[in-house]
Design a protein around this motif. Structure first.
Motif, PDB file in Angstrom:
ATOM      1  N   MET A   1       7.321 -15.560  35.223  1.00 20.91           N
ATOM      2  CA  MET A   1       8.066 -15.369  34.226  1.00 20.91           C
ATOM      3  C   MET A   1       9.526 -15.324  34.679  1.00 20.91           C
ATOM      4  O   MET A   1      10.523 -16.014  34.351  1.00 20.91           O
ATOM      5  CB  MET A   1       7.945 -14.586  32.843  1.00 20.91           C
ATOM      6  CG  MET A   1       6.726 -14.884  32.396  1.00 20.91           C
ATOM      7  SD  MET A   1       6.499 -16.467  31.505  1.00 20.91           S
ATOM      8  CE  MET A   1       5.820 -17.251  32.914  1.00 20.91           C
TER       9      MET A   1
ATOM     10  N   VAL B   1       6.202 -17.900  27.441  1.00 23.68           N
ATOM     11  CA  VAL B   1       5.910 -16.281  27.616  1.00 23.68           C
ATOM     12  C   VAL B   1       4.593 -15.858  26.853  1.00 23.68           C
ATOM     13  O   VAL B   1       4.001 -14.959  27.182  1.00 23.68           O
ATOM     14  CB  VAL B   1       7.260 -15.454  27.438  1.00 23.68           C
ATOM     15  CG1 VAL B   1       6.972 -13.979  27.533  1.00 23.68           C
ATOM     16  CG2 VAL B   1       8.246 -15.723  28.273  1.00 23.68           C
TER      17      VAL B   1
ATOM     18  N   ALA C   1      10.341 -12.803  23.938  1.00 25.25           N
ATOM     19  CA  ALA C   1       9.937 -13.900  23.400  1.00 25.25           C
ATOM     20  C   ALA C   1      10.190 -14.552  22.024  1.00 25.25           C
ATOM     21  O   ALA C   1      10.523 -15.672  21.867  1.00 25.25           O
ATOM     22  CB  ALA C   1       8.289 -13.903  23.873  1.00 25.25           C
TER      23      ALA C   1
END
Length: 568
Positions: A360, A448, A517
């Protein structure tokens, strides 16, 4: 940190280094910094500082490092910087709004090692006095409005390793004196108005690894001698740059993929299929073949060629070459042996928390570069697990720029009829076709969520009033809900033999990630954070996770009997 840099910082008279990079500092750079007579390094990169670069910085006689890049500074480069000849070694003023010419006094910095003035609005001719920088190793003047001829004196910079001059208005011939750049590894002269031929003398550059002269007005033969094995040279072209050291032809791609055999198929997408191939020199590649019968495919091919040939970042897929014929179009890309993130998420050998977090961070870093690190903001428009590819070291690379958009003309938003993937696109994109960098932020937030829950946003459990955002939000706010109920069970070891005593640490990490997120996925674009903030937050989460893990291991060790400690 937010707000202005306090004027009182000038009272820290013994300060040797001041680093405040990567915050959201605003206002101007205080002139009181001139009182820091012992200061050797000033790092204010990546903030929101505005105004002029204060000439008072020139009074810091011991200053060796001055990094002010990625702010909102405007005006001219202080001419007095040339007075820091004895001290200044590293200077970066990149990615600001500096205008005017480069002052003639600047070239007095005879002992400077690194100069980066890229991505500003600098004008004027490059002075022949650039040859005074005798020991410099990198001079980056790309993405400005510089004009005039290339100074022949550059050829005397024997220690120069990187010379990016792309995207200016430079004209005239490439000087034959460039054969004196004996340490040169990268030469980027693309997107200028250069004419004439590529000097045969450049064959003498034994260390050269990459040379790009595309999108100029060059003509004549390409020098073929010298150590071209590891050199990528982009030729003059009206639309598509091609790599001259390796003519990738349709026939070679057929041979390298065994006739695009299904056994070599890596995957299929909206505009075609991707095959593993091996070129004649033994290099493994990924060949993206476009299905020409699909509407919009020619535009998609041209866009990917343009995007990938002009952007370079460790977390973006790298284009090796392209093959453009009347009835065949393909991109030749770096081969990613570990496949896509999607494959890893839904395979039996899934990734652990730290591996997913690293992926990520890599993907976020790529988006940060596209949004903030390139001269014109680029919106990817299709962030999802299948477009994140992993190399040998599990480093992530963002791929597939088939529907990417350039926000040119200073616009922060544009409109398009191209649709991204259902479930990942931002609301304003799906409803109105409105494209902005904040749309990528939204898609990244969904990415995510999927990465750490192992649930697609289009999963059958989501329907009606419930979507993946609401499902995760409830796990964070309701008293009787737990993050365990949404996170991939493989990450926490719940119900397995691997279940351990550090659930609190893992839950805290998962909660922080999911809150980030959700912030990315705010319904309104204005409510979403930038990718700069996303990268900074993810790195903080990772640092805390590793720090807590180390503390936990020390605590376990201290609580063990002494004999057991010795055996461990």
């Amino acid at each position: 940190m937010r707000g202005d840099i306090p004027i009182g910082i000038g009272n820290l008279s013994s300060l040797v280094m001041l680093s405040m990079r990567g915050n959201q500092l605003s206002g101007s750079i205080p002139a009181s910094l001139r009182r820091l007579g012992n200061l050797q390094a000033l790092f204010l990169t990546d903030n929101k500082l505005r105004g002029y670069i204060p000439y008072q910085l020139c009074q810091l006689d011991n200053l060796a490092y001055l990094f002010l890049s990625s702010n909102q500074l405007y005006g001219s480069i202080p001419s007095c910087l040339g007075n820091l000849t004895a001290s200044l070694r590293y200077l970066s003023l990149a990615s600001n709004s500096l205008s005017s010419t480069i002052p003639s006094t600047f070239w007095r910095l005879a002992y400077i090692l690194y100069v980066n003035l890229s991505s500003n609005y600098l004008i004027g001719h490059l002075s022949q006095d650039i040859g005074n920088l005798k020991v410099v190793t990198e001079v980056d003047l790309s993405n400005n409005n510089l004009s005039g001829i290339l100074p022949s004196t550059i050829g005397g910079l024997r220690d120069l390793v990187n010379l990016p001059l792309a995207n200016n208005n430079l004209e005239g011939h490439i000087p034959s004196s460039f054969d004196g750049l004996l340490s040169l590894q990268l030469l980027d002269l693309s997107r200028n108005n250069l004419s004439g031929v590529i000097p045969k003398s450049l064959e003498a550059l034994l260390l050269l690894k990459y040379m790009d002269v595309s999108f100029n007005r060059l003509q004549g033969e390409i020098p073929t001698g010298g150590p071209k094995r590891n050199v990528e040279v982009a030729e003059e072209a009206t639309s598509l740059p091609q790599l001259l050291w390796r003519r990738v032809s349709h026939v070679e791609l057929l041979r390298g993929t065994n006739g695009f055999n299904e056994n070599n198929l890596l995957g299929s997408g909206g505009f075609g299929s991707v095959y593993k191939g091996t070129l004649s020199d033994g290099i493994d590649v990924a060949v993206k073949v476009f299905s020409l019968q699909i509407e919009g495919v020619f535009k998609s091919f041209d866009r990917e060629c343009e995007m990938l040939s002009n952007i370079r970042h460790r977390n973006l897929i790298k284009i090796i070459s392209c093959c453009s014929e009347i009835d065949f179009k393909a991109l030749v890309l770096d081969y990613m042996p570990n496949g896509s993130l999607e494959k890893w998420l839904y395979s039996q050998n899934s990734l652990n928390i730290l591996q997913r977090l690293n992926v990520m961070i890599d993907a976020a870093s790529a988006l940060e570069y596209l949004h903030h690190g390139y001269s014109i903001p680029i919106v990817h428009c299709d962030m999802k697990p299948s477009n994140i590819l992993l190399d040998d070291d599990m480093v992530a690379h963002v791929a597939d720029f088939g529907i990417a958009k350039l926000l040119d003309g200073g616009d922060s938003i544009t409109q398009t009829m191209t649709l991204a993937t259902i479930g990942y696109m931002a609301p304003e994109y799906g409803l109105e076709g409105m494209v902005s960098t904040r749309g990528d932020v939204y898609s990244f937030g969904i990415l995510v969520m999927e990465t750490f829950t192992r649930r697609k946003p289009t999963d059958e459990m989501f329907g009606g009033e419930m979507n993946i955002k609401q499902w995760i939000a409830k796990s964070l706010v309701l008293p009787d809900a737990k993050i365990d109920e949404v996170v991939d069970a493989n990450l926490l070891g719940i119900g397995t033999e691997q279940e351990d005593d550090d659930h609190v640490r893992k839950r805290d990490c998962m909660s922080a990630i999911m809150r980030l997120a959700l912030t990315c996925c705010a319904e309104s674009p204005e409510g979403r954070i930038s990718m700069k903030e996303v990268v900074a937050t993810l790195n903080k989460i990772k640092t805390k996770f590793l720090k807590d893990a180390a503390a936990g291991r020390r605590g376990v060790l201290l609580n063990r009997p002494l004999v057991q400690q010795r055996f461990n």
